[in-house]
Design a protein around this motif. Structure first.
Motif, PDB file in Angstrom:
ATOM      1  N   PRO A 115       0.812  -1.232   0.000  1.00  0.00           N
ATOM      2  CA  PRO A 115       0.000   0.000   0.000  1.00  0.00           C
ATOM      3  C   PRO A 115       0.838   1.272   0.000  1.00  0.00           C
ATOM      4  CG  PRO A 115      -0.903  -1.585   1.547  1.00  0.00           C
ATOM      5  CD  PRO A 115       0.400  -2.154   1.047  1.00  0.00           C
ATOM      6  N   TRP A 116       1.976   1.284   0.706  1.00  0.00           N
ATOM      7  CA  TRP A 116       2.812   2.487   0.726  1.00  0.00           C
ATOM      8  C   TRP A 116       3.406   2.766  -0.642  1.00  0.00           C
ATOM      9  CZ3 TRP A 116       7.855   2.179  -0.702  1.00  0.00           C
ATOM     10  CH2 TRP A 116       8.450   0.931  -0.664  1.00  0.00           C
ATOM     11  N   THR A 121       0.734   4.664  -2.600  1.00  0.00           N
ATOM     12  CA  THR A 121       0.621   6.013  -2.040  1.00  0.00           C
ATOM     13  C   THR A 121       1.816   6.873  -2.449  1.00  0.00           C
ATOM     14  OG1 THR A 121      -0.586   5.119  -0.156  1.00  0.00           O
ATOM     15  CG2 THR A 121       0.352   7.321   0.105  1.00  0.00           C
ATOM     16  N   THR A 122       3.001   6.321  -2.370  1.00  0.00           N
ATOM     17  CA  THR A 122       4.210   7.043  -2.764  1.00  0.00           C
ATOM     18  C   THR A 122       4.173   7.392  -4.242  1.00  0.00           C
ATOM     19  OG1 THR A 122       5.464   5.897  -1.054  1.00  0.00           O
ATOM     20  CG2 THR A 122       6.738   6.947  -2.805  1.00  0.00           C
ATOM     21  N   LEU A 162       1.674  10.242  -4.747  1.00  0.00           N
ATOM     22  CA  LEU A 162       2.266  11.479  -4.235  1.00  0.00           C
ATOM     23  C   LEU A 162       3.327  12.016  -5.200  1.00  0.00           C
ATOM     24  CD1 LEU A 162       2.456  13.582  -1.992  1.00  0.00           C
ATOM     25  CD2 LEU A 162       4.099  12.095  -0.841  1.00  0.00           C
TER      26      LEU A 162
END
Length: 126
Positions: free
Chosen positions: A101-102, A105-106, A109
């Motif tokens: 998940p990160w 998101t990264t 972003l």
């Protein structure tokens, strides 16, 4: 479905002619002109993205970068996604489970930051 969508985006880019003004190619598709550009004379965050995508589809990468860097980034992501999806289909395995998940998101972003920097560049050149 994803392969068809990505291939369709590239095919659409190839079928259009980029606007010589650096923005407005999307109007060929029946979309309205940019309201912010009409009202203020300054580009919105997406002004020139379609034109740059079309320039890149035609192999004019330098022109695409100079016009609106984010359009070139999107074109590269579409082509990379198409290649990745074709490789996924050929291998019969999905790369989806390896994404944390990160990571997503990264990635989002990073896209937002690149988009904002590209908008500042377009704002200064138009």
């Amino acid at each position: 479905l994803v392969v068809l969508t990505l291939a369709g985006a590239v095919a659409l880019g190839l079928s259009l002619q980029p606007s010589p003004t650096g923005a407005g190619t999307h109007t060929i598709l029946g979309l309205p002109p940019c309201g912010m550009l009409l009202a203020t004379g300054k580009p919105c965050p997406t002004c020139g993205v379609t034109t740059s995508f079309v320039l890149a589809a035609h192999g004019r990468f330098g022109d695409a970068l100079r016009n609106q860097p984010f359009g070139l980034v999107l074109f590269a992501l579409v082509v990379a996604g198409l290649v990745a999806m074709l490789a996924t289909l050929a291998a019969g395995r999905s790369w989806g489970p390896v994404l944390a998940p990160w990571t997503v998101t990264t990635f989002i972003l990073a896209l937002v930051i690149v988009g904002l920097v590209s908008w500042m560049y377009k704002w200064s050149t138009m």
